[in-house]
Design a protein around this motif. Structure first.
Motif, PDB file in Angstrom:
ATOM      1  N   MET A 143       0.811  -1.205   0.000  1.00 32.22           N
ATOM      2  CA  MET A 143       0.000   0.000   0.000  1.00 32.22           C
ATOM      3  C   MET A 143       0.853   1.267   0.000  1.00 32.22           C
ATOM      4  O   MET A 143       0.381   2.345  -0.349  1.00 32.22           O
ATOM      5  CB  MET A 143      -0.911   0.012   1.233  1.00 32.22           C
ATOM      6  N   GLY A 144       2.089   1.159   0.415  1.00 33.88           N
ATOM      7  CA  GLY A 144       2.994   2.291   0.484  1.00 33.88           C
ATOM      8  C   GLY A 144       4.415   1.787   0.620  1.00 33.88           C
ATOM      9  O   GLY A 144       4.673   0.583   0.549  1.00 33.88           O
ATOM     10  N   SER A 145       5.377   2.693   0.828  1.00 30.08           N
ATOM     11  CA  SER A 145       6.778   2.275   0.902  1.00 30.08           C
ATOM     12  C   SER A 145       7.052   1.355   2.081  1.00 30.08           C
ATOM     13  O   SER A 145       7.923   0.496   2.021  1.00 30.08           O
ATOM     14  CB  SER A 145       7.685   3.511   0.994  1.00 30.08           C
ATOM     15  N   ARG A 146       6.274   1.509   3.176  1.00 28.73           N
ATOM     16  CA  ARG A 146       6.485   0.680   4.357  1.00 28.73           C
ATOM     17  C   ARG A 146       5.219  -0.035   4.835  1.00 28.73           C
ATOM     18  O   ARG A 146       5.251  -0.740   5.830  1.00 28.73           O
ATOM     19  CB  ARG A 146       7.003   1.539   5.517  1.00 28.73           C
ATOM     20  N   ILE A 147       4.118   0.167   4.135  1.00 21.72           N
ATOM     21  CA  ILE A 147       2.830  -0.368   4.588  1.00 21.72           C
ATOM     22  C   ILE A 147       2.332  -1.421   3.603  1.00 21.72           C
ATOM     23  O   ILE A 147       2.339  -1.207   2.385  1.00 21.72           O
ATOM     24  CB  ILE A 147       1.792   0.754   4.751  1.00 21.72           C
ATOM     25  N   GLY A 203      -5.592  -7.135   8.044  1.00 24.67           N
ATOM     26  CA  GLY A 203      -4.746  -6.214   8.809  1.00 24.67           C
ATOM     27  C   GLY A 203      -3.677  -5.575   7.955  1.00 24.67           C
ATOM     28  O   GLY A 203      -3.762  -5.563   6.712  1.00 24.67           O
ATOM     29  N   PHE A 204      -2.643  -5.044   8.619  1.00 17.92           N
ATOM     30  CA  PHE A 204      -1.575  -4.325   7.934  1.00 17.92           C
ATOM     31  C   PHE A 204      -0.218  -4.682   8.537  1.00 17.92           C
ATOM     32  O   PHE A 204      -0.098  -4.980   9.727  1.00 17.92           O
ATOM     33  CB  PHE A 204      -1.785  -2.811   8.052  1.00 17.92           C
ATOM     34  N   TYR A 205       0.794  -4.637   7.675  1.00 15.90           N
ATOM     35  CA  TYR A 205       2.191  -4.670   8.107  1.00 15.90           C
ATOM     36  C   TYR A 205       2.735  -3.246   8.092  1.00 15.90           C
ATOM     37  O   TYR A 205       2.398  -2.455   7.209  1.00 15.90           O
ATOM     38  CB  TYR A 205       3.043  -5.496   7.149  1.00 15.90           C
ATOM     39  N   TYR A 206       3.608  -2.943   9.050  1.00 15.72           N
ATOM     40  CA  TYR A 206       4.359  -1.695   9.007  1.00 15.72           C
ATOM     41  C   TYR A 206       5.834  -2.040   9.196  1.00 15.72           C
ATOM     42  O   TYR A 206       6.211  -2.639  10.213  1.00 15.72           O
ATOM     43  CB  TYR A 206       3.905  -0.718  10.086  1.00 15.72           C
ATOM     44  N   MET A 207       6.641  -1.675   8.229  1.00  9.64           N
ATOM     45  CA  MET A 207       8.035  -2.096   8.190  1.00  9.64           C
ATOM     46  C   MET A 207       8.961  -1.010   8.721  1.00  9.64           C
ATOM     47  O   MET A 207       8.934   0.141   8.247  1.00  9.64           O
ATOM     48  CB  MET A 207       8.418  -2.452   6.751  1.00  9.64           C
TER      49      MET A 207
END
Length: 289
Positions: A143-147, A203-207
């Motif tokens: 969804m994004g650079s870290r998401i 859910g979501f990952y956040y890196m």
């Protein structure tokens, strides 16, 4: 019972379908879609606060109403992700769960117990820690650079030995100098100790550099009930004897928090060397053949 079997069959069919798709996708694709996930350990620690669905009470005799409330609980443990760098991956784990036992709420009219006005009881009980083994498929989308968005579906196999749970409510009557038991409940598990549950977790990952965070909503639908039994009101001055049936499903709704630590650079270099040797052996085999 028929409905429960259909739900279980549908969930197992869904898992089998996803497994076949993953196998086909991995056999047809030599590239990892999310190679950045390979920088983190495949074992993650998970902590999940949950709400267990309220018990169900059905009155069969008498006139006293009783109801249950949702029971707060928690489960925690470890998850293992197989090939997390893939868009579709598989995970399993070992979790410890606080077993919900009972939730009791009722009110008695004046005069039912000598010396008491509007006698009220509101109790929730948790039992021992039990083991469960989640088996899940996961789909990821960036969804994004870290998401990253994630969606998991699978079964959670709860291990619950055959046994029973019992509870009572008593009141001490000062005028008679005696304790009076006015309510009793008893629930029983089934003989077969494995309880399958359908589990869905978006859910979501956040890196981040040191840790990969995953936050998910957890919905668990139990196939068989964890407990079924009976309850009874008696020894009251006004209200007549009341009986009914009781069941506790094992359904849950909660939030899952999982942490994956980053691999050390030394481990990453070692992994790259092993992969390089593996590809060299494959090329040699293909060249010789």
């Amino acid at each position: 019972m028929r409905k429960a079997k259909l739900i279980l069959k549908a969930s197992l069919f869904g898992l089998a379908f996803l497994t076949i798709n993953i196998a086909l996708g991995q056999s047809n694709s030599s590239k990892s879609q999310f190679p950045e996930f390979a920088s983190y350990k495949t074992w993650g620690f998970t902590f999940n606060p949950v709400l267990n669905r309220a018990p169900n009470y059905t009155r069969t005799l008498g006139n006293i109403d009783i109801k249950g409330n949702s029971i707060p609980g928690v489960n925690f443990g470890f998850n293992k992700v197989i090939q997390p760098e893939r868009e579709l991956s598989f995970r399993y784990g070992v979790h410890l769960n606080l077993l919900p036992l009972e939730s009791i709420q009722f009110r008695l009219p004046d005069g039912d117990i000598p010396g008491f006005t509007n006698f009220e009881s509101n109790e929730r009980t948790l039992g021992q820690l039990i083991i469960s083994v989640p088996l899940e498929m996961e789909l990821k989308k960036q969804m994004g650079s870290r998401i990253y968005f994630s969606a998991r579906i699978g079964v959670n196999l709860t291990l619950l030995r055959e046994g029973s749970v019992e509870g009572t409510v008593s009141a001490f009557v000062e005028d008679l100098n005696e304790g009076r038991e006015i309510f009793g409940i008893r629930g029983q598990t089934r003989k077969f100790p494995i309880y399958p549950n359908l589990k869905i977790s978006p859910g979501f990952y956040y890196m981040t550099k040191p840790i990969l965070y995953q936050v998910s909503i957890i919905y668990q639908k139990a196939i068989p009930n964890y407990f079924t039994g009976e309850y009874l009101f008696d020894n009251l001055e006004i209200s007549e004897r009341t009986e009914g049936t009781y069941s506790l499903s094992g359904d849950q709704l909660g939030i899952g928090i999982t942490l994956f630590l980053r691999k050390s650079q030394k481990n990453l270099r070692s992994l790259k060397r092993r992969l390089s040797r593996m590809f060299t052996l494959i090329n040699c085999f293909l060249f010789k053949s």
